[in-house]
Design a protein around this motif. Structure first.
Motif, PDB file in Angstrom:
ATOM      1  N   ARG A 173       2.582  -8.628   2.833  1.00  0.00           N
ATOM      2  CA  ARG A 173       3.232  -8.947   1.550  1.00  0.00           C
ATOM      3  C   ARG A 173       4.373  -9.940   1.727  1.00  0.00           C
ATOM      4  O   ARG A 173       5.365  -9.904   1.023  1.00  0.00           O
ATOM      5  CB  ARG A 173       3.741  -7.665   0.879  1.00  0.00           C
ATOM      6  N   ASP A 188       5.586  -1.389  -4.887  1.00  0.00           N
ATOM      7  CA  ASP A 188       4.162  -1.698  -4.726  1.00  0.00           C
ATOM      8  C   ASP A 188       3.762  -2.838  -5.658  1.00  0.00           C
ATOM      9  O   ASP A 188       4.320  -3.012  -6.734  1.00  0.00           O
ATOM     10  CB  ASP A 188       3.316  -0.462  -5.046  1.00  0.00           C
ATOM     11  N   GLY A 189       2.769  -3.600  -5.235  1.00  0.00           N
ATOM     12  CA  GLY A 189       2.220  -4.648  -6.088  1.00  0.00           C
ATOM     13  C   GLY A 189       3.083  -5.891  -6.191  1.00  0.00           C
ATOM     14  O   GLY A 189       2.987  -6.635  -7.162  1.00  0.00           O
ATOM     15  N   ARG A 207       8.342  -6.143 -12.943  1.00  0.00           N
ATOM     16  CA  ARG A 207       6.951  -5.856 -12.564  1.00  0.00           C
ATOM     17  C   ARG A 207       6.236  -5.060 -13.657  1.00  0.00           C
ATOM     18  O   ARG A 207       5.068  -5.305 -13.977  1.00  0.00           O
ATOM     19  CB  ARG A 207       6.920  -5.074 -11.254  1.00  0.00           C
ATOM     20  N   ALA A 234      -2.241 -11.049 -12.217  1.00  0.00           N
ATOM     21  CA  ALA A 234      -2.513 -10.949 -10.775  1.00  0.00           C
ATOM     22  C   ALA A 234      -2.380  -9.500 -10.308  1.00  0.00           C
ATOM     23  O   ALA A 234      -1.624  -8.716 -10.880  1.00  0.00           O
ATOM     24  CB  ALA A 234      -1.534 -11.837 -10.006  1.00  0.00           C
ATOM     25  N   ARG A 235      -3.147  -9.159  -9.266  1.00  0.00           N
ATOM     26  CA  ARG A 235      -3.031  -7.810  -8.710  1.00  0.00           C
ATOM     27  C   ARG A 235      -1.673  -7.622  -8.047  1.00  0.00           C
ATOM     28  O   ARG A 235      -1.138  -6.523  -8.030  1.00  0.00           O
ATOM     29  CB  ARG A 235      -4.144  -7.587  -7.689  1.00  0.00           C
ATOM     30  N   SER A 236      -1.118  -8.694  -7.478  1.00  0.00           N
ATOM     31  CA  SER A 236       0.187  -8.632  -6.823  1.00  0.00           C
ATOM     32  C   SER A 236       1.062  -9.739  -7.381  1.00  0.00           C
ATOM     33  O   SER A 236       0.690 -10.913  -7.353  1.00  0.00           O
ATOM     34  CB  SER A 236       0.028  -8.794  -5.304  1.00  0.00           C
TER      35      SER A 236
END
Length: 368
Positions: A243, A212-213, A327, A184-186
């Motif tokens: 977010r 980020d993300g 992450r 996933a992008r995030s």
């Protein structure tokens, strides 16, 4: 041989740890040879009160439950009465229930569903009240705790008492890992529980904001407290960046899907007993970031190495570092998730936990 048990505990609503335990217990009881009837002690309504404050309506509900227990004992006495409690204001109610069981010749098991809260509460009581609670605990045939910390504390109060530690169980069939999916992008970091500063939600929101993300997903009802403004500010910063996902109180049947939609589970609580949410996340194969409070260290440590990353309570920097490492390292996420699932299956599957209850019941029934 079937063991007949009268289970004294809350039925839904409201949602919460003890209620979830009752549901899991009832689902697993038949396969363990346990025939359970519930005497409902829930106060009614949807409100979750983490401080277990005294309310007049609770006295009425307690009297109803005591009358129901007396009827059960008089009509067809069970082999064992299993009393779920968090003590506090209910210590008097539970003491009366234990006395009813003693007079009927039925062993009463007192199951304590909080850990650090009970210890702090008991230590803060005036000396006469501490002695009264100690005497009440001593009249139970056995006491079940969820953590080593509470087991040791109660055993010190009752050197000759039967104090055992049995963990909560988790439905390892209902909660299972998600099928592999494209990166996933995030990444989705899931928090499950009462949304309060005491659960570490402020530190979690700030830690996620700095990475980020990553998106924070919160599943649970909002708690009331004096720090609501700080909580609103922390969550608001994330929401403005798009977010933050607030799922609210998710129905029980939808929770497995909520875990499977997440990439990381985080419970940075300042105090816990044995959190059901952690067991469910582990059964779902999620890498977990937790604080070593209550029985959490006993869950994540032991044979086979670590199954989660642990950070100190209220340590925002350490929490941010742990989330950042997950992450940036998919292999670490996979390793921790697989190890967590294995441990959940081995230690907290219904069969393993219910066998411990059945053995305790059989021992007490034999004494009787």
């Amino acid at each position: 041989m079937t063991m007949r048990v009268a289970l004294w505990g809350p039925l839904p609503p409201p949602a919460g740890g003890v209620t979830r335990w009752v549901r899991n217990y009832l689902d697993a009881a038949p396969t363990a040879g346990i025939e359970a009837d519930v005497i409902d002690t829930s106060p009614g309504g949807q409100t979750i009160d983490p401080t277990s404050r005294f309310r007049p309506a609770r006295v009425v509900r307690a009297l109803d439950a005591l009358v129901a227990l007396r009827r059960v004992l008089a009509r067809r006495p069970p082999d064992v009465v299993h009393l779920c409690t968090t003590l506090f204001w209910a210590a008097g109610r539970d003491g009366l229930a234990i006395e009813l069981c003693r007079r009927a010749g039925v062993p009463a098991v007192l199951h304590l569903h909080l850990s650090p809260q009970i210890i702090a509460w008991h230590r803060a009581l005036p000396w006469p009240a501490r002695q009264a609670v100690r005497a009440m605990l001593g009249r139970a045939a056995a006491i079940i705790t969820l953590s080593q910390e509470l087991q040791t504390y109660i055993q010190d109060l009752l050197p000759a008492g039967c104090v055992v530690r049995i963990p909560n169980l988790v439905d390892i069939g209902g909660f299972h890992p998600a099928a592999p999916r494209p990166p996933a992008r995030s990444l989705r970091v899931l928090f499950v529980g009462l949304v309060t500063p005491q659960k570490g939600v402020i530190e979690l929101a700030r830690a996620v904001l700095a990475i980020d993300g990553v998106t924070l997903v919160i599943a649970g009802p909002r708690g009331a407290g004096s720090e609501e403004r700080r909580l609103d500010d922390a969550l608001g910063d994330l929401a403005r960046q798009g977010r933050l996902e607030l799922l609210g109180e998710v129905p029980e049947e939808a929770m497995p899907a909520a875990y499977r939609a997440a990439d990381i589970f985080c419970l940075p609580s300042h105090g816990e007993g044995l959190p059901n949410a952690l067991l469910e996340a582990m059964a779902s194969g999620l890498p977990c970031v937790v604080t070593p409070v209550g029985a959490v260290p006993e869950v994540i440590e032991g044979e086979g190495g670590r199954v989660a990353l642990a950070v100190a309570p209220a340590d925002e920097a350490a929490l941010r570092s742990a989330l950042l490492s997950l992450r940036d390292d998919p292999s670490l996420r996979a390793q921790l998730g697989e190890a967590a699932r294995r441990r959940a299956v081995r230690r907290y599957a219904p069969g393993a936990v219910m066998a411990q209850y059945a053995a305790l019941y059989a021992e007490l029934a034999a004494r009787r």
